[in-house]
Design a protein around this motif. Sequence first.
Motif, PDB file in Angstrom:
ATOM      1  N   PHE A 261      46.807  44.100  36.117  1.00  0.00           N
ATOM      2  CA  PHE A 261      46.609  43.126  35.039  1.00  0.00           C
ATOM      3  C   PHE A 261      47.309  41.841  35.453  1.00  0.00           C
ATOM      4  N   GLY A 262      46.558  40.739  35.458  1.00  0.00           N
ATOM      5  CA  GLY A 262      47.174  39.480  35.835  1.00  0.00           C
ATOM      6  C   GLY A 262      46.136  38.418  36.147  1.00  0.00           C
ATOM      7  N   LYS A 263      46.551  37.380  36.824  1.00  0.00           N
ATOM      8  CA  LYS A 263      45.687  36.254  37.168  1.00  0.00           C
ATOM      9  C   LYS A 263      44.478  36.753  37.961  1.00  0.00           C
ATOM     10  N   SER A 264      43.297  36.287  37.568  1.00  0.00           N
ATOM     11  CA  SER A 264      42.050  36.815  38.125  1.00  0.00           C
ATOM     12  C   SER A 264      42.002  36.752  39.642  1.00  0.00           C
ATOM     13  N   SER A 265      42.370  35.611  40.197  1.00  0.00           N
ATOM     14  CA  SER A 265      42.275  35.427  41.641  1.00  0.00           C
ATOM     15  C   SER A 265      43.269  36.290  42.411  1.00  0.00           C
ATOM     16  N   GLU A 266      44.279  36.801  41.714  1.00  0.00           N
ATOM     17  CA  GLU A 266      45.295  37.607  42.389  1.00  0.00           C
ATOM     18  C   GLU A 266      45.022  39.107  42.286  1.00  0.00           C
TER      19      GLU A 266
END
Length: 249
Positions: free
Chosen positions: A219-224
């Motif tokens: 769960f987190g920033k899309s690109s990461e």
Amino acid sequence: MGILEIRNLKAFVGKKEILKNINISFERGKFYGIIGPNGTGKSTLFSAITGIIKDIKGDIFIKGDNIKYYSIDDLSREISLMSQEFQIKFPYTIEEIVAMGRFPFCGRNLKSKDIDIINRSLEDTELIKIKKKKITELSGGETQRVFFAKTICKNTDIILIDEGFSNADIYYKIKFLKLIKEKAKEENKTIIFIMHDLQIARKYCDELVILNKGSVYNFGKSSEVLNKTALKDVFNIKGEFIKDSLEVY
């Protein structure tokens, strides 16, 4: 605490555990995507949040209050849900169906504020010119547009969309994704969208929840979080993203 907080959530269908110890916090002003293989619990998560299924353990909080103390009417004033399935067998007009989004707040006694919200929703979805058309006369893509308009017409702080634009033309799909992102930012709403298109999810969502086998994989920033490892572990894909384009080996 986020506007929507999920703690140690487990959900069951019969004796089968579908969701396993889910812990997620959603904030205002963000567009979230939920992705994962079929059968991993994405729609079940929405059903738990909206009180559709009761066989759960753990806690779900909206604005700091546990939803176990909410009535269905209370929840309907806090959350809008656009599900994958919708059936209207009666020949209501587009305008009448979109207006139903205001009923949790005013019943059928629409005030000028409600009418303004209805008209704005019809304008945003480019339905205003055909608002008197019957729902029974529409194509699948047009019907999805109507129910999207009804969803945003509720104007709640939390909006849940379960694969809402699967039948939409590419023009409307892109238009509505941009509209959702704009609403999250400009109106400080929390929008959570179950998606199957990984490229669209990575491009448009601020953050992603990746579910796998009923648990949160990441769960987190899309690109990461939607990276090479996730593609292989969760989706059994050998590849990587070059900017927002998925390159498969």
